[in-house]
Scaffold this motif. Structure first.
Motif, PDB file in Angstrom:
ATOM      1  N   LEU A 151      37.601  41.825 -47.739  1.00  0.00           N
ATOM      2  CA  LEU A 151      36.919  40.551 -47.541  1.00  0.00           C
ATOM      3  C   LEU A 151      37.691  39.398 -48.192  1.00  0.00           C
ATOM      4  N   PHE A 152      38.240  39.664 -49.370  1.00  0.00           N
ATOM      5  CA  PHE A 152      38.993  38.630 -50.075  1.00  0.00           C
ATOM      6  C   PHE A 152      40.237  38.223 -49.276  1.00  0.00           C
ATOM      7  N   TYR A 153      40.990  39.221 -48.813  1.00  0.00           N
ATOM      8  CA  TYR A 153      42.204  38.926 -48.044  1.00  0.00           C
ATOM      9  C   TYR A 153      41.861  38.245 -46.722  1.00  0.00           C
ATOM     10  N   PHE A 154      40.775  38.672 -46.085  1.00  0.00           N
ATOM     11  CA  PHE A 154      40.356  38.030 -44.845  1.00  0.00           C
ATOM     12  C   PHE A 154      40.011  36.568 -45.092  1.00  0.00           C
ATOM     13  N   LEU A 155      39.294  36.298 -46.174  1.00  0.00           N
ATOM     14  CA  LEU A 155      38.921  34.929 -46.502  1.00  0.00           C
ATOM     15  C   LEU A 155      40.160  34.073 -46.742  1.00  0.00           C
ATOM     16  N   VAL A 156      41.099  34.570 -47.538  1.00  0.00           N
ATOM     17  CA  VAL A 156      42.312  33.817 -47.849  1.00  0.00           C
ATOM     18  C   VAL A 156      43.140  33.561 -46.595  1.00  0.00           C
ATOM     19  N   LEU A 157      43.337  34.606 -45.790  1.00  0.00           N
ATOM     20  CA  LEU A 157      44.174  34.476 -44.595  1.00  0.00           C
ATOM     21  C   LEU A 157      43.518  33.581 -43.547  1.00  0.00           C
ATOM     22  N   SER A 158      42.219  33.699 -43.383  1.00  0.00           N
ATOM     23  CA  SER A 158      41.535  32.877 -42.384  1.00  0.00           C
ATOM     24  C   SER A 158      41.558  31.401 -42.760  1.00  0.00           C
ATOM     25  N   VAL A 159      41.346  31.112 -44.047  1.00  0.00           N
ATOM     26  CA  VAL A 159      41.411  29.725 -44.508  1.00  0.00           C
ATOM     27  C   VAL A 159      42.823  29.169 -44.337  1.00  0.00           C
ATOM     28  N   ALA A 160      43.822  29.981 -44.642  1.00  0.00           N
ATOM     29  CA  ALA A 160      45.216  29.555 -44.481  1.00  0.00           C
ATOM     30  C   ALA A 160      45.534  29.304 -43.006  1.00  0.00           C
ATOM     31  N   TRP A 161      45.040  30.177 -42.132  1.00  0.00           N
ATOM     32  CA  TRP A 161      45.275  30.053 -40.692  1.00  0.00           C
ATOM     33  C   TRP A 161      44.663  28.766 -40.147  1.00  0.00           C
ATOM     34  N   VAL A 162      43.409  28.527 -40.491  1.00  0.00           N
ATOM     35  CA  VAL A 162      42.725  27.324 -40.030  1.00  0.00           C
ATOM     36  C   VAL A 162      43.388  26.079 -40.615  1.00  0.00           C
ATOM     37  N   SER A 163      43.793  26.142 -41.879  1.00  0.00           N
ATOM     38  CA  SER A 163      44.453  25.004 -42.521  1.00  0.00           C
ATOM     39  C   SER A 163      45.784  24.687 -41.845  1.00  0.00           C
ATOM     40  N   LEU A 164      46.517  25.718 -41.461  1.00  0.00           N
ATOM     41  CA  LEU A 164      47.798  25.522 -40.776  1.00  0.00           C
ATOM     42  C   LEU A 164      47.605  24.777 -39.463  1.00  0.00           C
ATOM     43  N   TYR A 165      46.590  25.171 -38.702  1.00  0.00           N
ATOM     44  CA  TYR A 165      46.352  24.546 -37.400  1.00  0.00           C
ATOM     45  C   TYR A 165      45.750  23.149 -37.515  1.00  0.00           C
ATOM     46  N   LYS A 166      45.436  22.732 -38.723  1.00  0.00           N
ATOM     47  CA  LYS A 166      45.029  21.344 -38.908  1.00  0.00           C
ATOM     48  C   LYS A 166      46.196  20.409 -38.654  1.00  0.00           C
ATOM     49  N   TRP A 167      47.413  20.904 -38.887  1.00  0.00           N
ATOM     50  CA  TRP A 167      48.606  20.074 -38.786  1.00  0.00           C
ATOM     51  C   TRP A 167      49.572  20.529 -37.696  1.00  0.00           C
ATOM     52  N   VAL A 168      49.539  21.813 -37.348  1.00  0.00           N
ATOM     53  CA  VAL A 168      50.527  22.381 -36.433  1.00  0.00           C
ATOM     54  C   VAL A 168      49.898  22.587 -35.057  1.00  0.00           C
ATOM     55  N   ALA A 169      50.649  22.244 -34.015  1.00  0.00           N
ATOM     56  CA  ALA A 169      50.177  22.474 -32.649  1.00  0.00           C
ATOM     57  C   ALA A 169      49.966  23.966 -32.415  1.00  0.00           C
ATOM     58  N   VAL A 170      48.880  24.306 -31.772  1.00  0.00           N
ATOM     59  CA  VAL A 170      48.561  25.714 -31.478  1.00  0.00           C
ATOM     60  C   VAL A 170      49.484  26.185 -30.349  1.00  0.00           C
ATOM     61  N   PRO A 171      50.408  27.103 -30.627  1.00  0.00           N
ATOM     62  CA  PRO A 171      51.384  27.495 -29.597  1.00  0.00           C
ATOM     63  C   PRO A 171      50.809  28.408 -28.526  1.00  0.00           C
ATOM     64  N   ILE A 172      49.892  29.267 -28.920  1.00  0.00           N
ATOM     65  CA  ILE A 172      49.313  30.238 -27.987  1.00  0.00           C
ATOM     66  C   ILE A 172      48.001  30.748 -28.581  1.00  0.00           C
ATOM     67  N   THR A 173      47.106  31.211 -27.742  1.00  0.00           N
ATOM     68  CA  THR A 173      45.817  31.706 -28.204  1.00  0.00           C
ATOM     69  C   THR A 173      45.645  33.167 -27.793  1.00  0.00           C
ATOM     70  N   PRO A 174      44.729  33.891 -28.434  1.00  0.00           N
ATOM     71  CA  PRO A 174      44.470  35.279 -28.033  1.00  0.00           C
ATOM     72  C   PRO A 174      44.102  35.409 -26.558  1.00  0.00           C
TER      73      PRO A 174
END
Length: 224
Positions: free
Chosen positions: A12-35
């Motif tokens: 749960l901890f790693y999921f929380l950290v990675l998900s927040v980092a992922w969402v934070s990245l897409y705040k600034w970076v264009a989404v190249p591709i989606t699932p």
């Protein structure tokens, strides 16, 4: 039991950290591709993805307003969830096997950008979580920008720029009100419906969206 508890805590901890980092990245970076793009690509025979990211100011205001009026008229004011619409859907769906949803633009963005497409409770729970995150970490302008660049707007067509070029042979910035309502009208099922030439059903939806746009008037995003 303690080992199992520690393992679950770490997951749960790693999921929380990675998900927040992922969402934070897409705040600034264009989404190249989606699932969804990947799934469609794997399952298609043509192996085609039409997608081109453009900033929000390069997308016609006509299309911005058209999708808000057709998909989520409370987008500017809600915090990710339209509680009144959810209550109405729950009431209308009682006793029905096939339930209809009330997803906001924020929820659709979370689902399209971060998750897979199905109707499981796990996916719905993750959609709620990612909706909360993007509303917390992004502003409304960014949510709309990502939404308009990521959603399906035709078979193997993703985002406003690709849709404008595919359906009307022009950039997203040049879409007229009529063209914008045509694209917005097919969003409930973009793999089935055709924006141009529009069927009688799509024309009726265009007329409804146009009336909603007239009633809505001009809209201003919070950061504009």
């Amino acid at each position: 039991m303690k080992k199992i508890a520690r393992f679950i805590y770490r997951i749960l901890f790693y999921f929380l950290v990675l998900s927040v980092a992922w969402v934070s990245l897409y705040k600034w970076v264009a989404v190249p591709i989606t699932p969804l793009m990947i799934i469609r690509y794997i399952n298609s025979d043509s192996k085609t993805i039409r997608h081109q990211w453009v900033p929000l100011d390069k997308i016609s205001k006509n299309l911005q307003l058209a999708v808000i009026c057709s998909e989520d008229q409370k987008f500017i004011s809600h915090t990710g969830f339209d509680t009144a619409a959810i209550r109405k859907v729950i009431e209308n769906n009682q006793g029905k096997k096939r339930m209809r949803g009330a997803s906001t633009i924020s929820q659709q963005t979370a689902k399209n950008v971060f998750l897979w497409s199905d109707r499981s409770w796990i996916r719905k729970g993750l959609e709620t979580y990612f909706t909360f995150l993007i509303e917390l970490l992004w502003d409304k302008e960014r949510i709309l920008e990502v939404y308009l660049n990521s959603i399906e707007m035709g078979n193997e067509v993703y985002g406003a720029q690709a849709a404008a070029l595919f359906w009307f042979n022009k950039p997203a910035s040049a879409l007229s009100k009529k063209e914008a309502t045509a694209i917005a009208a097919i969003l409930p099922n973009p793999r089935k419906y055709i924006a141009f030439p529009a069927s009688p059903y799509i024309q009726k939806r265009q007329q409804w969206i146009a009336r909603q746009m007239a009633n809505y008037g001009t809209f201003v995003l919070p950061n504009e």
